[in-house]
Design a protein around this motif. Structure first.
Motif, PDB file in Angstrom:
ATOM      1  N   GLY A 107      23.162  -2.507  25.092  1.00 60.35           N
ATOM      2  CA  GLY A 107      23.422  -2.252  23.541  1.00 60.35           C
ATOM      3  C   GLY A 107      23.555  -3.324  22.658  1.00 60.35           C
ATOM      4  O   GLY A 107      23.721  -3.461  21.473  1.00 60.35           O
ATOM      5  N   LYS A 108      22.976  -4.618  23.387  1.00 57.55           N
ATOM      6  CA  LYS A 108      22.980  -5.819  22.498  1.00 57.55           C
ATOM      7  C   LYS A 108      21.640  -6.425  22.931  1.00 57.55           C
ATOM      8  O   LYS A 108      21.070  -6.497  23.952  1.00 57.55           O
ATOM      9  CB  LYS A 108      23.982  -6.910  22.751  1.00 57.55           C
ATOM     10  CG  LYS A 108      25.434  -6.148  22.230  1.00 57.55           C
ATOM     11  CD  LYS A 108      26.459  -7.273  22.372  1.00 57.55           C
ATOM     12  CE  LYS A 108      28.146  -6.671  21.845  1.00 57.55           C
ATOM     13  NZ  LYS A 108      27.857  -6.158  20.482  1.00 57.55           N
ATOM     14  N   PRO A 117      17.598  12.685  19.966  1.00 60.40           N
ATOM     15  CA  PRO A 117      18.644  13.691  20.751  1.00 60.40           C
ATOM     16  C   PRO A 117      20.053  12.843  20.766  1.00 60.40           C
ATOM     17  O   PRO A 117      20.902  13.620  21.008  1.00 60.40           O
ATOM     18  CB  PRO A 117      17.958  13.895  22.003  1.00 60.40           C
ATOM     19  CG  PRO A 117      16.844  12.676  22.007  1.00 60.40           C
ATOM     20  CD  PRO A 117      16.489  12.458  20.813  1.00 60.40           C
ATOM     21  N   GLN A 118      19.907  11.559  20.514  1.00 66.24           N
ATOM     22  CA  GLN A 118      21.306  10.926  20.464  1.00 66.24           C
ATOM     23  C   GLN A 118      22.184  11.259  19.368  1.00 66.24           C
ATOM     24  O   GLN A 118      23.323  11.125  19.302  1.00 66.24           O
ATOM     25  CB  GLN A 118      20.928   9.413  20.526  1.00 66.24           C
ATOM     26  CG  GLN A 118      21.973   8.533  21.176  1.00 66.24           C
ATOM     27  CD  GLN A 118      23.239   8.466  20.443  1.00 66.24           C
ATOM     28  OE1 GLN A 118      23.233   8.231  19.145  1.00 66.24           O
ATOM     29  NE2 GLN A 118      24.447   8.582  21.117  1.00 66.24           N
ATOM     30  N   PHE A 171      14.945   4.094  13.574  1.00 63.34           N
ATOM     31  CA  PHE A 171      15.590   4.464  15.104  1.00 63.34           C
ATOM     32  C   PHE A 171      14.639   3.996  16.061  1.00 63.34           C
ATOM     33  O   PHE A 171      13.666   3.519  16.351  1.00 63.34           O
ATOM     34  CB  PHE A 171      15.166   6.005  15.130  1.00 63.34           C
ATOM     35  CG  PHE A 171      16.336   6.744  14.544  1.00 63.34           C
ATOM     36  CD1 PHE A 171      17.507   7.117  15.121  1.00 63.34           C
ATOM     37  CD2 PHE A 171      16.067   7.654  13.262  1.00 63.34           C
ATOM     38  CE1 PHE A 171      18.523   8.011  14.500  1.00 63.34           C
ATOM     39  CE2 PHE A 171      17.050   8.404  12.689  1.00 63.34           C
ATOM     40  CZ  PHE A 171      18.321   8.426  13.395  1.00 63.34           C
ATOM     41  N   GLY A 172      15.622   3.710  16.993  1.00 62.77           N
ATOM     42  CA  GLY A 172      15.145   2.734  18.299  1.00 62.77           C
ATOM     43  C   GLY A 172      14.542   3.763  19.393  1.00 62.77           C
ATOM     44  O   GLY A 172      14.815   5.026  19.421  1.00 62.77           O
ATOM     45  N   PRO A 173      14.016   3.039  20.596  1.00 60.83           N
ATOM     46  CA  PRO A 173      13.777   3.828  21.629  1.00 60.83           C
ATOM     47  C   PRO A 173      14.728   4.486  22.450  1.00 60.83           C
ATOM     48  O   PRO A 173      14.423   5.545  23.145  1.00 60.83           O
ATOM     49  CB  PRO A 173      12.934   3.126  22.571  1.00 60.83           C
ATOM     50  CG  PRO A 173      13.152   1.555  22.307  1.00 60.83           C
ATOM     51  CD  PRO A 173      13.747   1.917  20.602  1.00 60.83           C
ATOM     52  N   ASP A 174      15.972   4.340  22.037  1.00 66.23           N
ATOM     53  CA  ASP A 174      17.240   4.480  22.796  1.00 66.23           C
ATOM     54  C   ASP A 174      17.958   5.750  22.076  1.00 66.23           C
ATOM     55  O   ASP A 174      18.770   6.431  22.341  1.00 66.23           O
ATOM     56  CB  ASP A 174      18.170   3.685  23.176  1.00 66.23           C
ATOM     57  CG  ASP A 174      18.641   2.892  21.913  1.00 66.23           C
ATOM     58  OD1 ASP A 174      18.069   3.324  20.962  1.00 66.23           O
ATOM     59  OD2 ASP A 174      19.691   1.869  21.942  1.00 66.23           O
ATOM     60  N   GLY A 175      17.306   6.165  20.659  1.00 65.36           N
ATOM     61  CA  GLY A 175      17.741   7.142  19.999  1.00 65.36           C
ATOM     62  C   GLY A 175      18.741   6.682  19.017  1.00 65.36           C
ATOM     63  O   GLY A 175      19.278   7.479  18.169  1.00 65.36           O
ATOM     64  N   ALA A 176      19.359   5.505  19.248  1.00 62.06           N
ATOM     65  CA  ALA A 176      20.198   4.925  18.192  1.00 62.06           C
ATOM     66  C   ALA A 176      19.574   4.395  17.018  1.00 62.06           C
ATOM     67  O   ALA A 176      18.190   3.981  16.793  1.00 62.06           O
ATOM     68  CB  ALA A 176      21.092   3.591  18.834  1.00 62.06           C
ATOM     69  N   ARG A 230      27.445  11.107  22.881  1.00 58.49           N
ATOM     70  CA  ARG A 230      26.370  11.344  23.215  1.00 58.49           C
ATOM     71  C   ARG A 230      25.545  10.162  23.948  1.00 58.49           C
ATOM     72  O   ARG A 230      25.484   9.029  23.631  1.00 58.49           O
ATOM     73  CB  ARG A 230      25.419  11.859  22.102  1.00 58.49           C
ATOM     74  CG  ARG A 230      26.236  12.867  21.433  1.00 58.49           C
ATOM     75  CD  ARG A 230      25.412  13.396  19.918  1.00 58.49           C
ATOM     76  NE  ARG A 230      24.107  13.994  20.258  1.00 58.49           N
ATOM     77  CZ  ARG A 230      24.041  15.249  20.347  1.00 58.49           C
ATOM     78  NH1 ARG A 230      25.043  15.986  20.129  1.00 58.49           N
ATOM     79  NH2 ARG A 230      22.853  15.737  20.661  1.00 58.49           N
ATOM     80  N   PRO A 231      24.747  10.507  25.272  1.00 65.73           N
ATOM     81  CA  PRO A 231      24.120   9.458  26.080  1.00 65.73           C
ATOM     82  C   PRO A 231      22.998   8.883  25.222  1.00 65.73           C
ATOM     83  O   PRO A 231      22.226   9.588  24.382  1.00 65.73           O
ATOM     84  CB  PRO A 231      23.927   9.987  27.076  1.00 65.73           C
ATOM     85  CG  PRO A 231      23.420  11.364  26.773  1.00 65.73           C
ATOM     86  CD  PRO A 231      24.592  11.523  25.879  1.00 65.73           C
ATOM     87  N   ALA A 232      22.584   7.539  25.366  1.00 73.18           N
ATOM     88  CA  ALA A 232      21.428   7.077  24.888  1.00 73.18           C
ATOM     89  C   ALA A 232      20.219   7.509  25.582  1.00 73.18           C
ATOM     90  O   ALA A 232      20.176   7.911  26.795  1.00 73.18           O
ATOM     91  CB  ALA A 232      21.593   5.650  25.181  1.00 73.18           C
ATOM     92  N   VAL A 233      19.129   7.762  24.907  1.00 72.96           N
ATOM     93  CA  VAL A 233      17.790   8.063  25.326  1.00 72.96           C
ATOM     94  C   VAL A 233      17.294   7.035  26.505  1.00 72.96           C
ATOM     95  O   VAL A 233      17.296   6.069  26.111  1.00 72.96           O
ATOM     96  CB  VAL A 233      16.877   8.474  24.398  1.00 72.96           C
ATOM     97  CG1 VAL A 233      15.695   9.096  24.879  1.00 72.96           C
ATOM     98  CG2 VAL A 233      17.609   9.447  23.302  1.00 72.96           C
ATOM     99  N   LYS A 234      16.712   7.485  27.597  1.00 71.55           N
ATOM    100  CA  LYS A 234      16.078   6.708  28.489  1.00 71.55           C
ATOM    101  C   LYS A 234      14.687   6.674  28.247  1.00 71.55           C
ATOM    102  O   LYS A 234      13.971   7.832  28.772  1.00 71.55           O
ATOM    103  CB  LYS A 234      16.568   6.790  29.963  1.00 71.55           C
ATOM    104  CG  LYS A 234      17.822   6.556  30.164  1.00 71.55           C
ATOM    105  CD  LYS A 234      18.302   6.828  31.759  1.00 71.55           C
ATOM    106  CE  LYS A 234      19.571   6.626  32.029  1.00 71.55           C
ATOM    107  NZ  LYS A 234      19.940   7.005  33.353  1.00 71.55           N
TER     108      LYS A 234
END
Length: 481
Positions: A176-177, A359-360, A414-419, A457-461
């Motif tokens: 996350g960084k 979905p995040q 939005f990033g690839p992890d959904g954040a 809510r989990p990050a998207v993989k």
């Protein structure tokens, strides 16, 4: 032939001469067509007219380079001292270390604190020295964040080197960084947009040009540069070409703002846009066209799931507008009709635009708009719905806001992890014309990227899209992220 004394075959000897000519031409450009002409000499000169005295200071610099060129013209008898001097003066690292870049008066800038919407949290993802002064951010297929970064903004000084850059940030361990920052392209002049492609390169909006940089040897640094389009207007650097995005049709969409007058020569003819608007460009055929005309500062542009596109405005109290190809909007001179904003009422100046497809984020946020009120230090949330033949927005409670005057959100993606990632200009001064270009409070060092997630809510993989087959990529178009 006359320039090189009849000998044009020795590339090694020609290169210092070329470098000297390019440097002289660069200085002449700043003298002949200075950025921010509107503020220095035009109808808003009462705000920045005192800085017009800087422009004639380019004259002696141009003369110095003319003398160096004269000493290098004869390739068989080039002056050794001039060769050494030109090499040093055209090397970015030397320029960067020898020129006294204006720094902010505060050595340290406190981290802002936030009021965050219920169910969300915000964390610092990247900060200086990993990056400085981000203007636009975009993700690539490998999950890396590309940043157009400028410390020269808003106005280059006579003799100041162009030291701005495109930086690539990466979170390699998924904590996350950002843990890796690399300069992909350097020596730029106020890059106001960056857009990576799928071929190891990126498009960059910088001054009057749309540039293309490519990494051909895989070392993470651009080794090829190409001018794609030239002669975009530069009358106001915060109106320069900006907001680069890939459209669903594979074209590049890019915007300019109200004081800009652009006349672009393309293989298909000259294309003109004498105000704000949105461009549509096919990078494969070099076909350039005007998509919409008008707006004040259309600093945000995006599409919904059905291909409808919308833009935000950084002036004029317009909020969000619905893009109709060929339509004209507020401020376009001579427009027979103006398509009105879809945001009832008056709104502050907005920058950037993102559509929630993650979905995040909670289900009831999907399809909503997120933009930035950079003056009031807040990230804004809108819902929208169909209304007649168009749409209508409704402003919701803020996603986040701060009372810290240095928090200046100017882009959201939005990033690839959904954040959701928020580019923070990190500057107490954001007014372009109202505050002196040389005001010492203008911060040149700091910059941040914040990561906003929904709690619990989990990050998207997400896989590395660059490694997927065509069939797998087509399947990914059905993804909610």
């Amino acid at each position: 032939m006359a320039l090189t004394g009849g000998d044009i075959g020795n590339a090694k000897r020609e290169e210092p001469l070329r470098a000297a000519i390019r440097k002289k031409n660069e200085l002449f450009f700043h003298r002949w067509r200075p950025a921010n002409w509107t503020y220095l000499f035009g109808f808003r000169k009462q705000e920045q007219g005192q800085n017009a005295v800087e422009i004639p200071k380019f004259d002696p610099l141009i003369e110095e380079w003319e003398k160096r060129i004269a000493k290098l013209r004869d390739l068989k008898h080039q002056d050794p001292a001039t060769l050494k001097e030109v090499s040093e003066l055209t090397t970015l690292n030397v320029q960067h270390s020898t020129f006294n870049v204006q720094r902010s008066t505060a050595a340290l800038q406190p981290l802002p604190t936030f009021d965050v919407a219920d169910g969300f949290e915000v964390d610092l993802w990247a900060e200086d020295p990993q990056l400085h002064k981000p203007i636009e951010v975009n993700w690539d297929a490998q999950g890396r964040l590309w940043v157009a970064s400028s410390e020269v903004y808003p106005q280059i000084k006579p003799g100041q080197p162009a030291t701005d850059s495109v930086i690539v940030l990466e979170d390699r361990n998924g904590d996350g960084k950002a843990d890796k920052a690399a300069v992909f392209a350097a020596g730029l002049l106020i890059p106001t947009g960056v857009l990576p492609d799928s071929n190891g390169g990126c498009y960059v909006a910088a001054s009057h040009q749309l540039l293309y940089f490519k990494d051909t040897n895989g070392d993470g640094k651009a080794d090829e540069k190409r001018i794609v389009l030239s002669s975009f207007g530069t009358e106001d650097t915060h109106h320069n070409l900006h907001t680069l995005r890939w459209g669903y049709d594979g074209h590049i969409y890019m915007n300019q703002s109200i004081y800009t007058h652009t006349h672009i020569e393309t293989p298909h003819g000259v294309v003109r846009l004498n105000s704000a608007g949105i461009w549509r460009f096919d990078p494969y055929t070099c076909q350039l066209e005007v998509f919409t005309r008008g707006g004040c500062n259309p600093w945000g542009h995006h599409w919904d799931d059905y291909g409808n596109s919308f833009f935000t405005d950084g002036a004029g109290f317009q909020g969000i507008s619905y893009c109709v190809p060929g339509a004209m909007y507020f401020t376009y001179a001579g427009a027979r009709r103006e398509l009105q904003s879809i945001s009832p009422g008056n709104y502050p100046k907005f920058c950037s635009l993102e559509v929630v497809r993650s979905p995040q984020f909670p289900d009831d946020w999907q399809g909503d708009f997120i933009t930035c009120d950079f003056r009031a230090h807040r990230v804004v949330h809108f819902k929208y719905s169909e209304a007649g033949a168009g749409f209508q927005t409704k402003e919701m409670p803020d996603l986040l806001r701060s009372t810290n005057v240095t928090f200046r959100p100017i882009d959201v993606k939005f990033g690839p992890d959904g954040a959701l990632y928020v580019a923070d200009w990190s500057n107490p001064i954001i007014q372009h014309g109202e505050v002196d270009f040389r005001d010492p409070r203008r911060d040149k060092e700091h910059g941040r990227v914040w990561r906003v997630t929904a709690k619990g809510r989990p990050a998207v993989k997400n896989p590395d899209l660059a490694k997927l087959s065509v069939e797998q990529l087509l399947d990914r178009t059905l993804s909610k992220n």
